[in-house]
Design a protein around this motif. Structure first.
Motif, short mmCIF file in Angstrom:
data_model
loop_
_atom_site.label_atom_id
_atom_site.label_comp_id
_atom_site.label_asym_id
_atom_site.label_seq_id
_atom_site.Cartn_x
_atom_site.Cartn_y
_atom_site.Cartn_z
N GLY A 51 0.78 -1.23 0.00
CA GLY A 51 0.00 0.00 0.00
C GLY A 51 0.81 1.28 0.00
N PHE A 77 2.15 3.46 -2.14
CA PHE A 77 2.11 3.73 -3.57
C PHE A 77 3.12 4.79 -4.01
N ARG A 117 -2.33 -1.81 -8.23
CA ARG A 117 -3.62 -1.46 -7.63
C ARG A 117 -4.68 -2.52 -7.94
N SER A 118 -4.62 -3.08 -9.15
CA SER A 118 -5.60 -4.11 -9.50
C SER A 118 -5.40 -5.36 -8.66
N THR A 158 -6.90 -4.63 -5.33
CA THR A 158 -8.35 -4.63 -5.44
C THR A 158 -8.89 -6.05 -5.47
#
Length: 254
Positions: free
Chosen positions: A213, A215, A239-240, A243
């Motif tokens: 996390g 980023f 990020r995918s 997710t």
């Protein structure tokens, strides 16, 4: 602890790509370095493959050219053809450690894990094991989910080749495969500080940082290695993954 199953497959390819990509120092071994073309841009990979195809056709009995050609084939996803090339070399050099290890890598890339392990076990001498062979065997075991066994081999490989970035990098990816991301980051940070650390290893560190996390730090690490459009693509990928992981966590709790 939830395993990040949806990115195990990309991590598997990174493990094999990271195997023995740096030159071996003279004091460690007189073995030839194992080539790696996996970090190249697509156009460069194709150009390299074209050049090596021509060299291989001119001299298919040159083991060095065959090993490089097979590595270039694996880099563009042609692992089956890489196996075929090295099967010919195996018939010519059945006892050659370089050829055997390259053949095992190609077999692992093709998903023929048990056969790869058999080849490696014929190469690894208990009294003086080849660190490159240990590294490939560790990567193969990781892909079989035998992560603890793989880490034992990486630790053993470091005894024979201390300071080899590829060993620490694979250790880090092994921990990433079991969602032990702080441990993964620790080993990858060691790897990037070692002589011979590649852009691929630094990008692997960026991936593990992003999966935690962080980023901004992830983007900065990627930006030091890649053009802006590729940085954006990689950040979207990270990020995918997170997710998808959140979705799996929600399903597990429902």
């Amino acid at each position: 602890m939830t395993t990040l199953t949806h990115f195990i497959k990309p991590l598997r390819s990174l493990l094999l790509a990271g195997v023995a990509v740096v030159a071996i120092s003279a004091c460690a071994s007189n073995r030839m370095p194992s080539p790696d073309y996996s970090g190249m841009a697509a156009g460069q990979s194709q150009q390299t493959l074209g050049e090596l195809t021509a060299r291989y056709k001119n001299n298919p009995k040159d083991k060095g050219v065959a090993i490089q050609y097979a590595a270039a084939l694996r880099a563009v996803g042609q692992s089956q053809q890489a196996v075929a090339v090295l099967e010919i070399s195996m018939s010519q050099y059945p006892r050659d450690a370089d050829v055997n290890v390259a053949y095992a890598k190609a077999l692992t890339a093709e998903g023929r894990f048990e056969q790869s392990l058999q080849v490696l076990d014929n190469v690894i001498r208990p009294e003086a094991p080849d660190w490159n062979a240990l590294l490939v065997k560790g990567a193969t075991l990781d892909q079989l989910g035998r992560n603890a066994e793989a880490r034992v081999l990486y630790t053993q490989a470091l005894v024979f080749a201390p300071g080899e970035a590829s060993i620490e990098a694979n250790m880090g990816l092994s921990y990433a495969m079991t969602s032990e991301l702080p441990a993964a980051e620790q080993h990858l940070r060691r790897a990037v500080q070692m002589q011979g650390a590649t852009s691929r290893i630094r990008q692997n560190l960026a991936l593990v940082v992003g999966l935690q996390g962080r980023f901004d730090e992830c983007r900065a690490l990627y930006a030091a290695e890649l053009p802006p459009e590729q940085v954006d693509s990689n950040m979207a990928y990270v990020r995918s993954l997170l997710t998808q992981q959140n979705r799996w966590d929600m399903i597990a709790k429902s």
